[in-house]
Design an enzyme around this catalytic site. Structure first.
Site, PDB file in Angstrom:
ATOM      1  N   GLY A 143       0.815  -1.227   0.000  1.00  0.00           N
ATOM      2  CA  GLY A 143       0.000   0.000   0.000  1.00  0.00           C
ATOM      3  C   GLY A 143       0.838   1.262   0.000  1.00  0.00           C
ATOM      4  O   GLY A 143       0.582   2.197  -0.778  1.00  0.00           O
TER       5      GLY A 143
ATOM      6  N   ASN B 297      -7.749 -13.573   5.533  1.00  0.00           N
ATOM      7  CA  ASN B 297      -7.955 -12.610   4.445  1.00  0.00           C
ATOM      8  C   ASN B 297      -9.341 -12.698   3.808  1.00  0.00           C
ATOM      9  O   ASN B 297      -9.865 -11.689   3.314  1.00  0.00           O
ATOM     10  CB  ASN B 297      -6.850 -12.762   3.398  1.00  0.00           C
ATOM     11  CG  ASN B 297      -5.529 -12.206   3.916  1.00  0.00           C
ATOM     12  OD1 ASN B 297      -5.482 -11.601   4.990  1.00  0.00           O
ATOM     13  ND2 ASN B 297      -4.455 -12.400   3.173  1.00  0.00           N
TER      14      ASN B 297
ATOM     15  N   ILE C 146      -5.629  -7.421  -4.786  1.00  0.00           N
ATOM     16  CA  ILE C 146      -4.223  -7.851  -4.723  1.00  0.00           C
ATOM     17  C   ILE C 146      -4.034  -8.912  -3.635  1.00  0.00           C
ATOM     18  O   ILE C 146      -3.226  -9.830  -3.771  1.00  0.00           O
ATOM     19  CB  ILE C 146      -3.310  -6.631  -4.441  1.00  0.00           C
ATOM     20  CG1 ILE C 146      -3.314  -5.673  -5.651  1.00  0.00           C
ATOM     21  CG2 ILE C 146      -1.883  -7.075  -4.117  1.00  0.00           C
ATOM     22  CD1 ILE C 146      -2.536  -4.377  -5.439  1.00  0.00           C
TER      23      ILE C 146
ATOM     24  N   ASP D 154       3.192 -11.819 -11.898  1.00  0.00           N
ATOM     25  CA  ASP D 154       3.684 -13.020 -12.597  1.00  0.00           C
ATOM     26  C   ASP D 154       4.189 -12.644 -13.998  1.00  0.00           C
ATOM     27  O   ASP D 154       5.178 -13.198 -14.481  1.00  0.00           O
ATOM     28  CB  ASP D 154       2.570 -14.070 -12.691  1.00  0.00           C
ATOM     29  CG  ASP D 154       2.018 -14.429 -11.324  1.00  0.00           C
ATOM     30  OD1 ASP D 154       2.824 -14.577 -10.394  1.00  0.00           O
ATOM     31  OD2 ASP D 154       0.786 -14.540 -11.178  1.00  0.00           O
TER      32      ASP D 154
ATOM     33  N   HIS E 254      -2.914 -17.387  -9.564  1.00  0.00           N
ATOM     34  CA  HIS E 254      -1.746 -16.765  -8.931  1.00  0.00           C
ATOM     35  C   HIS E 254      -1.286 -17.590  -7.734  1.00  0.00           C
ATOM     36  O   HIS E 254      -1.380 -17.158  -6.599  1.00  0.00           O
ATOM     37  CB  HIS E 254      -2.061 -15.314  -8.523  1.00  0.00           C
ATOM     38  CG  HIS E 254      -0.904 -14.661  -7.816  1.00  0.00           C
ATOM     39  ND1 HIS E 254       0.285 -14.369  -8.451  1.00  0.00           N
ATOM     40  CD2 HIS E 254      -0.737 -14.280  -6.518  1.00  0.00           C
ATOM     41  CE1 HIS E 254       1.125 -13.836  -7.580  1.00  0.00           C
ATOM     42  NE2 HIS E 254       0.525 -13.773  -6.391  1.00  0.00           N
TER      43      HIS E 254
END
Ligand code: NAD
Ligand code: LMR
Length: 374
Positions: free
Chosen positions: A26, A119, A144, A182, A215
């Site tokens: 951030g 999360n 993200i 990536d 990811h």
């Protein structure tokens, strides 16, 4: 007393909200945006007179400090600090782009999946706030936080399930998981190996390498066969490159030795993405061509955009996938499924099935989390 000339942060401004802005990603992303964004933009032909960064974090002291510091940088981009004390509404109100690096990062020995429980709670709470405070028919949401493979399904399905105002808003065409790091890694590592092999690429050129799938680990499929860079990779070099892109995150986690995961390279990757969305919303470009991890079906279970219906059978029904997209101000408008048809045998017959089987588990985990919440 000098008269305050702080511009009003309303209709005439393009507002970018960063949630988790006091963290490693951030802070660096906010710095790049505050210091550099205006140099990337052409004169806008929309009625936008300034760009505003609204920075939110649950760590109030930290976000106040970061914002005060950034506010001294001599660029025309304004900043404001937000925390639960003043409410997330002020941060999200009128935001056109919401970027989310909020959440915990990995430590050595952990997988991204180990971050899921904490999360997923954070992402669904932030999704509730976005649904309540943002215009769901316009806002773009860039996720993200990890694990991206599961948290994008959490974000999309939570908003669609729990917020009736999302119906027909098309928000699912504008929620994207950020897998750009990536792509950045694949480009960097390919150039390095070419130099080691004695090739001399131009000083200012970087290869483009498409990377699709998801990811984490083997869900990441770098398509070196479709790179634009002249390269003579032998089998060992190719194996090494694929592995390095798939496990590049581990390399950084190990090197930081308990102090977090990639922040600077991620901020760089995220900055490249945000610049594209700002350019789109200012009318500098009409479409974005970029790879994001998105749902392939909409709220009514129909293909999200042309190309998604062709892609779904090729990826054995994985409902979320990172793939090159065309994106307009309305959201995903075309899914470039043909990139899968262009894969070589090894990519299609070995890498893709492993990716898809892992991805489906990751997606289901996210969907089950939302379904289990009342
Ligand atoms: P960090 O710990 O440095 O920062 C996270 C920030 O989020 C902290 O400031 C924390 O206070 C804040 N936060 C926590 N809960 C919040 C909430 N409910 N609302 C707002 N803010 C909240 O972590 P980091 O290194 O910046 O990484 C953040 C996330 O990004 C991690 O999950 C990490 O795995 C992920 N990540 C993703 C990629 C990718 O390629 N997509 C790359 C690197 C890291
Ligand atoms: C990365 O790829 O660097 C990020 O997803 C962070 C991580 O945990 O590896």
């Amino acid at each position: 007393m000098p008269h305050s000339v702080t511009p009003s942060i309303e209709q005439d401004s393009l507002k970018i909200a960063i949630l988790g802005a006091a963290g490693g990603i951030g802070q660096s992303l906010s710095l790049l945006l505050k210091a550099q964004l205006q140099y990337q933009l052409k004169e806008s032909n929309r009625s936008v007179t300034h760009i505003h960064l609204a920075l939110y974090d649950v760590n109030q002291e930290a976000i106040n400090g970061v914002t005060a510091d950034l506010s001294h940088i001599d660029t025309p981009i304004s900043v404001s600090s937000h925390s639960p004390a003043g409410g997330i509404e002020n941060c999200l109100h009128n935001a056109s782009i919401v970027v989310i690096p909020a959440g915990v990062p990995r430590k050595p020995g952990m997988t991204r999946d180990d971050l899921f429980n904490v999360n997923a709670g954070i992402i669904s709470q932030l999704g509730d706030s976005i649904a309540e405070c943002c215009d769901l028919s316009k806002v773009f949401v860039l996720v993200i936080s990890n694990p991206v493979n599961s948290l994008v399904p959490v974000m999309v399905s939570n908003i669609l399930k729990n917020h009736p105002q999302s119906r027909n808003s098309g928000i699912e065409r504008r929620i994207m998981g950020v897998t750009k790091l990536d792509i950045v890694r694949a480009s960097t590592f390919l150039r390095e190996i070419n130099i080691e092999s004695g090739l001399t690429p131009r000083v200012n050129s970087m290869p483009d390498v498409p990377v699709i799938g998801g990811h984490s680990g083997e869900t990441i499929i770098p398509l070196f066969s479709q790179s634009n860079f002249l390269s003579r990779l032998n089998e060992d070099q190719l194996k090494y490159l694929i592995h390095r892109v798939q496990y590049g995150g581990d390399e950084v986690v190990k090197a930081k030795n308990g102090k977090g995961s990639a922040t600077l390279s991620m901020a760089h990757a995220g900055y490249k993405c945000v610049v594209q969305f700002v350019s789109l919303l200012l009318g500098n470009i009409e479409q974005i061509h970029g790879t994001y991890y998105v749902p392939l079906k909409d709220a009514n279970n129909f293909p999200i955009a042309p190309g998604a219906d062709q892609l779904l059978p090729l990826v054995d029904g994985a409902d979320y996938f990172a793939i090159p997209l065309t994106i307009t101000t309305k959201g995903v408008s075309y899914v470039d499924y043909d990139i899968v048809n262009r894969m070589n045998d090894m990519e299609r017959n070995q890498m893709l099935p492993i990716c898809v089987s892992q991805l489906k588990k990751n997606i289901d985990k996210g969907l089950e989390f939302v379904a289990s919440r009342s």
